[in-house]
Scaffold this motif. Structure first.
Motif, PDB file in Angstrom:
ATOM      1  N   SER A  27      22.092  13.897 -44.281  1.00  0.00           N
ATOM      2  CA  SER A  27      22.844  12.669 -44.602  1.00  0.00           C
ATOM      3  C   SER A  27      23.803  12.310 -43.478  1.00  0.00           C
ATOM      4  CB  SER A  27      23.603  12.889 -45.921  1.00  0.00           C
ATOM      5  OG  SER A  27      24.936  12.459 -45.826  1.00  0.00           O
ATOM      6  N   GLN A  56      22.343  15.380 -56.591  1.00  0.00           N
ATOM      7  CA  GLN A  56      23.401  14.357 -56.721  1.00  0.00           C
ATOM      8  C   GLN A  56      23.415  13.697 -58.099  1.00  0.00           C
ATOM      9  OE1 GLN A  56      20.548  14.146 -55.188  1.00  0.00           O
ATOM     10  NE2 GLN A  56      19.944  12.097 -54.573  1.00  0.00           N
ATOM     11  N   LEU A  69      27.080  10.257 -54.671  1.00  0.00           N
ATOM     12  CA  LEU A  69      26.825  10.211 -53.229  1.00  0.00           C
ATOM     13  C   LEU A  69      27.481  11.397 -52.548  1.00  0.00           C
ATOM     14  CD1 LEU A  69      27.643   6.443 -52.555  1.00  0.00           C
ATOM     15  CD2 LEU A  69      25.391   7.463 -52.846  1.00  0.00           C
ATOM     16  N   VAL A  70      26.952  11.776 -51.388  1.00  0.00           N
ATOM     17  CA  VAL A  70      27.648  12.728 -50.519  1.00  0.00           C
ATOM     18  C   VAL A  70      28.219  11.938 -49.355  1.00  0.00           C
ATOM     19  CG1 VAL A  70      26.352  14.817 -51.066  1.00  0.00           C
ATOM     20  CG2 VAL A  70      25.467  13.293 -49.302  1.00  0.00           C
ATOM     21  N   GLU A  82      34.081   8.989 -50.285  1.00  0.00           N
ATOM     22  CA  GLU A  82      33.944   8.014 -49.194  1.00  0.00           C
ATOM     23  C   GLU A  82      34.291   8.671 -47.851  1.00  0.00           C
ATOM     24  OE1 GLU A  82      32.598   4.939 -49.016  1.00  0.00           O
ATOM     25  OE2 GLU A  82      32.039   5.270 -51.088  1.00  0.00           O
ATOM     26  N   SER A  83      33.257   8.831 -47.010  1.00  0.00           N
ATOM     27  CA  SER A  83      33.417   9.615 -45.778  1.00  0.00           C
ATOM     28  C   SER A  83      34.571   9.134 -44.898  1.00  0.00           C
ATOM     29  CB  SER A  83      32.114   9.624 -44.982  1.00  0.00           C
ATOM     30  OG  SER A  83      31.705   8.311 -44.678  1.00  0.00           O
ATOM     31  N   ASP A 116      31.019   1.132 -42.187  1.00  0.00           N
ATOM     32  CA  ASP A 116      30.584   1.508 -43.534  1.00  0.00           C
ATOM     33  C   ASP A 116      29.808   0.360 -44.198  1.00  0.00           C
ATOM     34  OD1 ASP A 116      30.600   3.353 -45.787  1.00  0.00           O
ATOM     35  OD2 ASP A 116      31.848   1.846 -46.769  1.00  0.00           O
ATOM     36  N   HIS A 119      26.103   0.484 -43.953  1.00  0.00           N
ATOM     37  CA  HIS A 119      25.401   1.683 -44.406  1.00  0.00           C
ATOM     38  C   HIS A 119      24.019   1.367 -45.013  1.00  0.00           C
ATOM     39  CE1 HIS A 119      24.991   5.839 -45.415  1.00  0.00           C
ATOM     40  NE2 HIS A 119      24.548   5.478 -46.609  1.00  0.00           N
ATOM     41  N   ARG A 123      20.390   2.592 -43.835  1.00  0.00           N
ATOM     42  CA  ARG A 123      19.509   3.227 -44.821  1.00  0.00           C
ATOM     43  C   ARG A 123      18.138   2.548 -44.850  1.00  0.00           C
ATOM     44  NH1 ARG A 123      21.591   3.712 -50.883  1.00  0.00           N
ATOM     45  NH2 ARG A 123      23.071   5.277 -50.195  1.00  0.00           N
ATOM     46  N   LYS A 138      13.162   7.427 -55.460  1.00  0.00           N
ATOM     47  CA  LYS A 138      13.901   8.206 -56.454  1.00  0.00           C
ATOM     48  C   LYS A 138      13.251   8.071 -57.821  1.00  0.00           C
ATOM     49  CE  LYS A 138      17.566   8.639 -53.611  1.00  0.00           C
ATOM     50  NZ  LYS A 138      17.717   9.819 -52.817  1.00  0.00           N
ATOM     51  N   TYR A 160      30.331  -0.486 -57.025  1.00  0.00           N
ATOM     52  CA  TYR A 160      29.515   0.062 -55.921  1.00  0.00           C
ATOM     53  C   TYR A 160      28.262   0.758 -56.462  1.00  0.00           C
ATOM     54  CZ  TYR A 160      28.613   2.372 -51.412  1.00  0.00           C
ATOM     55  OH  TYR A 160      28.051   2.796 -50.226  1.00  0.00           O
TER      56      TYR A 160
HETATM   57  N1  LIG Z   1      30.061   4.758 -48.171  1.00  0.00           N
HETATM   58  C1  LIG Z   1      29.657   6.084 -48.536  1.00  0.00           C
HETATM   59  C2  LIG Z   1      28.161   6.178 -48.430  1.00  0.00           C
HETATM   60  C3  LIG Z   1      27.675   7.537 -48.890  1.00  0.00           C
HETATM   61  C4  LIG Z   1      26.166   7.561 -49.016  1.00  0.00           C
HETATM   62  O1  LIG Z   1      25.508   6.537 -49.231  1.00  0.00           O
HETATM   63  N2  LIG Z   1      25.618   8.763 -48.912  1.00  0.00           N
HETATM   64  C5  LIG Z   1      24.189   8.930 -49.007  1.00  0.00           C
HETATM   65  C6  LIG Z   1      23.704   9.901 -47.963  1.00  0.00           C
HETATM   66  S1  LIG Z   1      24.085   9.335 -46.327  1.00  0.00           S
HETATM   67  C7  LIG Z   1      23.842   9.506 -50.376  1.00  0.00           C
HETATM   68  O2  LIG Z   1      24.562  10.320 -50.888  1.00  0.00           O
HETATM   69  N3  LIG Z   1      22.722   9.069 -50.966  1.00  0.00           N
HETATM   70  C8  LIG Z   1      22.392   9.467 -52.282  1.00  0.00           C
HETATM   71  C9  LIG Z   1      20.945   9.507 -52.551  1.00  0.00           C
HETATM   72  O3  LIG Z   1      20.152   9.540 -51.605  1.00  0.00           O
HETATM   73  O4  LIG Z   1      20.603   9.546 -53.737  1.00  0.00           O
HETATM   74  C10 LIG Z   1      30.356   7.106 -47.632  1.00  0.00           C
HETATM   75  O5  LIG Z   1      30.654   6.780 -46.476  1.00  0.00           O
HETATM   76  O6  LIG Z   1      30.651   8.225 -48.093  1.00  0.00           O
END
Ligand SMILES: N[C@@H](CCC(=O)N[C@@H](CS)C(=O)NCC(=O)O)C(=O)O
Length: 284
Positions: A27, A56, A69-70, A82-83, A116, A119, A123, A138, A160
């Motif tokens: 990620s 998750q 989310l991570v 939120e990173s 951000d 993102h 993706r 998913k 969100y």
């Molecule tokens: N804005 C959030 C975006 C976090 C995000 O979208 N993380 C992705 C991985 S980069 C995630 O956890 N996706 C969950 C999934 O694939 O189900 C941040 O910066 O933390």
């Protein structure tokens, strides 16, 4: 963003001491955090959340990150999500080798918000050119579970989460379309043209010192390069990227997982044969 006590349903973490990071190797947002923690020499405890297996979506994890989310940070019993917010918080808590210079703080916050906001574009290109549909889509049952899970952020319902769910439902039905690739690819084309001009006269994106903005864009650039953006065309960006990519501490955290190195090559050949590679759809 710090969660309120009322948002935290997995209450055992309230007792935890030290810095705990929930993350996943592949990620981009987790990679940013890991590089940040290592760069600042902060001791941290690693908790893997395997996004491929669907960790998750567990009740336990949604209890500390209602968005599913991570990354998530637990620091001395407080939970932060939120990173970019996590890094902003940690830079104040651990002020050695500051990556958010005080004189640029407002500008940097705006730059990180902008990064951000892209993102979902990152993706899209990832899930079109690196992760094949069969691996990336998913399970609708898990998405429904996440949708019906009534987690709150600072006591409020979370808009969100809807954006997330809508992305994955559309992805499940039709993957990432050409139009989506074109829209997102063109955004990055404009960004790298601007960066190329900025980097003509300075070593880093905010001047001659390395800041968090370089770290954040290093991780995105690594990913977008993998996805097929011809970074080599932007000479100054390429020099800036190579300088950072030479650092093994950066590289080791941002390397794609092995399986995705293989799928990327397969998807490249497949899309090239169909005339649908990123550079066929967007004129960089
Ligand atoms: N804005 C959030 C975006 C976090 C995000 O979208 N993380 C992705 C991985 S980069 C995630 O956890 N996706 C969950 C999934 O694939 O189900 C941040 O910066 O933390």
């Amino acid at each position: 963003m710090k969660l309120d006590k009322i948002d935290i349903k997995t209450t055992e973490v309230l007792e935890w001491k030290g810095v705990h990071l929930f993350h996943f190797q592949g990620s981009a947002c987790s990679q940013k955090l890991r590089i940040f923690l290592n760069y600042k020499n902060i001791d941290w405890v690693s908790h893997e959340v395997n996004l491929i297996k669907g960790d998750q979506f567990s009740e336990w994890y949604l209890g500390i990150n209602p968005r599913g989310l991570v990354p998530t940070l637990v620091h001395n019993g407080d939970v932060h999500i939120e990173s970019n917010d996590i890094m902003t918080y940690l830079d104040q808590e651990f002020p050695n080798t500051k990556l958010f210079p005080t004189n640029l703080i407002n500008e940097i916050k705006k730059d990180l918000d902008y990064q951000d906001s892209l993102h979902f574009d990152l993706r899209r290109l990832t899930f079109r050119y690196i992760v094949p549909h069969i691996l990336g889509k998913k399970d609708p049952k898990k998405i429904d579970f996440k949708e019906s899970h009534d987690g709150t952020i600072q006591g409020q319902g979370d808009a969100y989460k809807e954006k997330e769910i809508s992305f994955w439902k559309k992805h499940y039905d039709h993957g990432i379309t050409d139009d989506e690739v074109i829209e997102s690819g063109n955004k990055f084309k404009d960004i790298y043209s601007k960066f190329d001009t900025i980097l003509k006269n300075q070593n880093f994106l905010k001047g001659d010192e390395f800041t968090i903005v370089d770290l954040a864009w290093y991780v995105s650039t690594k990913r977008l390069y993998e996805a097929g953006i011809p970074i080599d065309k932007y000479k100054n960006v390429k020099n800036w990227f190579d300088k950072l990519d030479k650092d093994s501490n950066f590289k080791k955290e941002a390397n794609p997982i092995f399986l995705l190195k293989i799928t990327k090559v397969i998807l490249k050949i497949y899309n090239k044969l169909k005339g649908k590679y990123l550079t066929d759809l967007v004129d960089f």
